[in-house]
Design a protein around this motif. Structure first.
Motif, short mmCIF file in Angstrom:
data_model
loop_
_atom_site.label_atom_id
_atom_site.label_comp_id
_atom_site.label_asym_id
_atom_site.label_seq_id
_atom_site.Cartn_x
_atom_site.Cartn_y
_atom_site.Cartn_z
N GLU A 78 0.81 -1.13 -0.04
CA GLU A 78 0.00 -0.07 0.10
C GLU A 78 0.76 1.28 -0.12
N HIS A 79 2.02 1.31 0.80
CA HIS A 79 2.82 2.29 0.87
C HIS A 79 3.58 2.45 -0.49
N ARG A 80 4.10 1.58 -1.15
CA ARG A 80 4.60 1.66 -2.28
C ARG A 80 3.68 2.26 -3.52
N LEU A 81 2.54 1.75 -3.37
CA LEU A 81 1.38 2.25 -4.57
C LEU A 81 1.33 3.75 -4.18
N ALA A 83 -6.45 8.52 -5.06
CA ALA A 83 -7.76 7.86 -4.26
C ALA A 83 -8.61 7.09 -5.12
N GLU A 84 -8.91 7.73 -6.38
CA GLU A 84 -10.11 7.19 -7.35
C GLU A 84 -9.23 5.92 -7.85
N ALA A 85 -8.05 6.21 -8.43
CA ALA A 85 -7.36 4.98 -9.04
C ALA A 85 -7.06 3.92 -7.90
N LEU A 86 -6.80 4.03 -6.65
CA LEU A 86 -6.61 2.95 -5.88
C LEU A 86 -7.77 2.30 -5.14
N THR A 138 -7.42 8.10 3.52
CA THR A 138 -6.69 6.89 3.45
C THR A 138 -5.35 7.14 2.65
N VAL A 139 -5.50 7.85 1.44
CA VAL A 139 -4.30 8.15 0.70
C VAL A 139 -3.31 9.12 1.60
N LYS A 140 -3.97 10.10 2.11
CA LYS A 140 -3.02 11.15 3.11
C LYS A 140 -2.48 10.34 4.23
N SER A 141 -3.10 9.31 4.87
CA SER A 141 -2.39 8.90 6.02
C SER A 141 -1.39 7.74 5.52
N ARG A 142 -1.61 7.03 4.48
CA ARG A 142 -0.81 5.95 4.09
C ARG A 142 0.46 6.88 3.49
N LEU A 143 0.27 7.97 2.81
CA LEU A 143 1.31 8.69 2.07
C LEU A 143 2.29 9.06 3.22
N ASN A 144 1.75 9.82 4.27
CA ASN A 144 2.54 10.10 5.57
C ASN A 144 3.38 9.02 6.35
N ARG A 145 2.60 8.16 6.32
CA ARG A 145 3.20 7.04 7.09
C ARG A 145 4.34 6.34 6.04
N ALA A 146 4.27 6.21 4.87
CA ALA A 146 5.19 5.90 3.83
C ALA A 146 6.46 6.72 3.69
N LEU A 147 6.16 8.05 3.81
CA LEU A 147 7.27 9.12 3.86
C LEU A 147 8.12 9.29 5.03
#
Length: 64
Positions: free
Chosen positions: A6-9, A25-28, A34-43
């Motif tokens: 999920e983080h790689r995506l 968000a639409e593509a996934l 969820t996009v915001k939180s996963r991106l934040n965690r991934a970074l």
């Protein structure tokens, strides 16, 4: 390899493909939150695992 699928995506869509948050968000098929939180965690994870010299915010020479 240290990031979850999920983080790689989310990193791939936002930064490699340069897709905005709403389109990511639409593509996934995820809510924008969820996009915001996963991106934040991934970074945050990438910041911990990548050497500081790869982070331009750390004052490295961007012209090398």
């Amino acid at each position: 390899e240290e990031l979850s699928e999920e983080h790689r995506l989310v990193v791939t869509y936002r930064y490699l493909l340069e897709v905005d948050e709403a389109e990511t968000a639409e593509a996934l098929g995820w809510p924008r939150g969820t996009v915001k939180s996963r991106l934040n965690r991934a970074l945050r994870k990438l910041k911990r695992i990548l050497p500081a010299e790869l982070d331009p915010r750390e004052g490295g020479d961007e012209h090398e």
